[in-house]
Each structure stands twice: as structure tokens, then as C-alpha cells.
Scaffold this active site. Structure first.
Site, PDB file in Angstrom:
ATOM      1  N   LYS A 180      -4.812 -15.447   4.266  1.00 12.15           N
ATOM      2  CA  LYS A 180      -4.790 -14.213   3.416  1.00 12.15           C
ATOM      3  C   LYS A 180      -5.052 -14.601   1.952  1.00 12.15           C
ATOM      4  CE  LYS A 180      -2.581  -9.802   3.447  1.00 12.15           C
ATOM      5  NZ  LYS A 180      -3.731  -8.900   3.967  1.00 12.15           N
ATOM      6  N   ARG A 191       4.094 -16.416   5.791  1.00  6.55           N
ATOM      7  CA  ARG A 191       2.627 -16.332   5.561  1.00  6.55           C
ATOM      8  C   ARG A 191       2.005 -16.617   4.427  1.00  6.55           C
ATOM      9  NH1 ARG A 191      -0.333 -11.069   7.890  1.00  6.55           N
ATOM     10  NH2 ARG A 191       0.344 -10.168   5.704  1.00  6.55           N
ATOM     11  N   GLU A 224     -11.167  -7.956  14.506  1.00  5.68           N
ATOM     12  CA  GLU A 224     -10.344  -6.883  13.885  1.00  5.68           C
ATOM     13  C   GLU A 224     -11.035  -5.997  13.128  1.00  5.68           C
ATOM     14  OE1 GLU A 224      -7.765  -8.969  11.186  1.00  5.68           O
ATOM     15  OE2 GLU A 224      -9.389 -10.307  10.334  1.00  5.68           O
TER      16      GLU A 224
HETATM   17  N1  PMP Z   1      -6.523  -7.772   9.355  1.00  4.03           N
HETATM   18  C1  PMP Z   1      -6.726  -8.084   7.721  1.00  4.03           C
HETATM   19  C2  PMP Z   1      -7.905  -8.388   7.276  1.00  4.03           C
HETATM   20  C3  PMP Z   1      -6.036  -7.497   6.750  1.00  4.03           C
HETATM   21  O1  PMP Z   1      -6.418  -7.624   5.436  1.00  4.03           O
HETATM   22  C4  PMP Z   1      -4.760  -6.958   7.094  1.00  4.03           C
HETATM   23  C5  PMP Z   1      -3.636  -6.517   6.103  1.00  4.03           C
HETATM   24  N2  PMP Z   1      -4.034  -5.301   5.771  1.00  4.03           N
HETATM   25  C6  PMP Z   1      -4.317  -6.851   8.597  1.00  4.03           C
HETATM   26  C7  PMP Z   1      -5.219  -7.440   9.425  1.00  4.03           C
HETATM   27  C8  PMP Z   1      -3.027  -6.446   9.033  1.00  4.03           C
HETATM   28  O2  PMP Z   1      -2.066  -7.322   8.665  1.00  4.03           O
HETATM   29  P1  PMP Z   1      -0.494  -6.806   8.125  1.00  4.03           P
HETATM   30  O3  PMP Z   1       0.039  -6.125   9.336  1.00  4.03           O
HETATM   31  O4  PMP Z   1       0.136  -8.165   7.758  1.00  4.03           O
HETATM   32  O5  PMP Z   1      -0.625  -5.925   6.994  1.00  4.03           O
END
Ligand code: PMP
Length: 288
Positions: free
Chosen positions: A149, A50, A182
Site C-alpha cells: 500500500k 500491513r 480489484e
Molecule cells: N484495493 C485498493 C487498491 C485499495 O486502495 C483499498 C483501500 N481503500 C482496498 C482495495 C480495500 O482495502 P481495505 O479494506 O484494507 O481498505
């Protein structure tokens, strides 16, 4: 605490980056939040993949290969004698001039911190969170794809501040069409009549590594899972709801916008998902 900084391990007091670093000046850079559980780095390869995609999307050439980044991540944990940790791997555009042009930055800055994180108090894992929907919308993917990210988290931070103003620890963020995207730092799942649902990534969600794990868990426990266009109504009227993230892991939601979800207590499928997740983190991953 030892920090990995541009190829060296330095004490945290010495771990400094320039005020001319574009990561600081413009949020120009990418990062990963990763967990170490019982000496295993959970899904490290997926995190590094990622990171590579995030870097590719912003035309940032990572200065280290996947293998080198994996080694540096593991070595940061070893240098600090850790077996359980939250790891923050950051690659910024590097030092440049005061203009925003990334081509003034010849060399990306790389640092890795391995430390502790506890996002939510334990009682919320037992009783569920009460969350709210905030007015700040998730950024349109045409403006800044949420799948990147990047170090630019102001949209999420505004959502987080609003959540606090409404007395909640986490918040649902809608996309500009009004569908659930989200949370500020977590992905969202509902369960209705025995099916698990989550917004599709194209609705403006980060493709969470924990989110991906839930698809594997759903298969393991024999519960169907579907990506959908989700509205607030779908969450209000769901039987169960939970959030996922590297920091939060799997956390039940008891209430959204003052409405109890299902019985208002973490439900049976959430419990099964959580149990499977806790098992998997101990066995899946790279041994350091
Ligand atoms: N959405 C956002 C905006 C995030 O920053 C994160 C990570 N904290 C997630 C979802 C969850 O992703 P992950 O399971 O890879 O931590």
C-alpha cells in the site's frame, strides 16, 4: 484539527512537509486508511501489520514500533475528540535530495490525520452502484506488487478518472491477463449459487482488511467463500456483487458494464454480509 506529525500534535495549518520529501517527489512511502467506529479503531493491529509489510517490501525502516504507532493513532483521535473517523496514517521516505535514491533520505516522515470521509451517497448502499470495467490494467505484481500500500496510486487514479469519464463512481480493473484484480480502491466479491467468490490476492489485489473481514463473516453466516480467477463474465452472470474497503465499507453493485447483476438490486447474502459487518465494526477493535 490536530495532526500528528513526527512526534508532535500540531494544528492542521501548521502540519507541513518539505517539498524535498520523497513521498511528494516520488510517491515513495506507505500508508494505511483506518476507521474509528464508536470509539473503537477497527482491526488496528491488522492495519499496522500491513503497514509493516508494506514498509518491509520497500526497504523502509519504520521509525516507530507497532505499539508506538497504535498509541499515536489513538491519541490523534483523542486529541480531536473523535468517536467516529477515517484515519490516514502515512510514512514517507522523508526529506532527501532531488535524485530518486532513497538512501539520500535519513529520516522517514510520519503523519496521522483523523477526519471524516463519506465515499458514496447513502442511496447506493440501498440500491447498489453501477460500475464499469476500465481499459487501464492493474499493475503487474512483478512491476509493483499491489499488496504494497504505497503512496504511488497513479495506476488507481487513472482507473478512477476513466470510471468518471464513463459516468461511474468505481471501476473494475483487470490484471494484464484479463482477470479481475480489484476496483480502484475496493476489493470485489460476487455471489453465485450460494457461494461467495473473490479474486485471489495473487491476481493483483490489495489484501484488504475489509476483504479479510468478509472471510470471517462468511464463516459466521455459514456461506462458503472461495478465492478464484474471476472474469468480467463471472460478474455479469453472478447473482450478487459487492465491493469492500475501509472507506466504502460493504457496498452492493447493481450493474457492471450496463448489465444488471442478478435482479439488479442488492441480494439477500449481500444484505446479511452488510448487517454482520455493521455489527462487527462496533465491537471489534481497539478502544481509544
Ligand atoms: N484495493 C485498493 C487498491 C485499495 O486502495 C483499498 C483501500 N481503500 C482496498 C482495495 C480495500 O482495502 P481495505 O479494506 O484494507 O481498505
Amino acid at each position: 484539527m490536530k495532526i500528528y506529525l513526527d512526534g508532535k500534535f500540531v494544528d492542521d495549518a501548521e502540519a507541513k512537509v518539505s517539498v524535498f520529501d520523497h513521498g511528494l517527489l516520488y510517491g515513495d512511502g506507505v500508508f494505511e486508511g483506518i476507521r474509528l467506529y464508536g470509539g473503537n479503531i477497527f482491526r488496528l493491529d491488522e492495519h499496522l501489520e500491513r503497514l509493516e509489510y508494506s514498509a518491509k517490501a520497500i526497504l523502509l525502516t519504520l521509525p516507530l514500533s507497532r505499539k508506538e504507532l497504535a498509541w499515536a493513532t489513538a491519541e490523534t483521535c483523542r486529541q480531536n475528540g473523535l468517536t467516529d473517523a477515517y484515519i490516514r496514517l502515512v510514512v514517507t521516505r522523508g526529506v532527501g535530495d532531488l535524485g530518486l535514491a532513497p538512501w539520500s533520505c535519513p529520516k522517514p516522515t510520519v503523519f496521522i490525520i483523523a477526519s471524516k470521509i463519506s465515499l458514496y451517497p447513502k442511496e447506493y448502499y440501498e440500491n447498489g452502484l453501477a460500475i464499469v470495467t476500465v481499459p487501464t490494467r492493474r499493475i503487474n505484481p512483478a512491476a509493483l506488487p499491489p499488496a504494497i500500500k504505497s503512496l504511488n496510486y497513479m495506476n488507481n487514479i487513472l482507473g478512477k478518472i476513466e470510471a468518471k469519464q464513463f459516468g461511474a463512481l468505481e471501476a473494475i480493473m483487470l490484471n494484464d491477463q484479463g482477470y479481475v484484480a480489484e476496483c480502484t480502491a475496493d476489493n470485489v466479491f460476487t455471489i453465485h449459487k450460494g457461494v461467495i467468490y473473490t479474486p485471489s490476492a495473487s491476481q493483483g489485489a490489495l489484501k484488504g482488511i475489509t476483504r479479510g473481514t468478509i472471510f470471517d463473516i462468511a464463516q459466521e453466516i455459514g456461506v462458503p467463500i472461495q478465492e478464484v480467477n474471476m472474469t468480467r463474465y463471472d460478474i455479469w452472470c453472478a447473482d450478487e456483487c459487492f465491493l469492500t474497503g475501509t472507506g466504502a465499507e460493504v457496498i452492493p453493485v447493481a450493474k457492471l458494464d450496463g448489465r444488471e447483476i442478478g435482479t439488479g438490486k442488492p441480494g439477500p447474502i449481500t444484505h446479511r454480509v452488510l448487517a454482520s459487518f455493521r455489527r462487527r465494526v462496533l465491537v471489534e477493535g481497539e478502544r481509544i
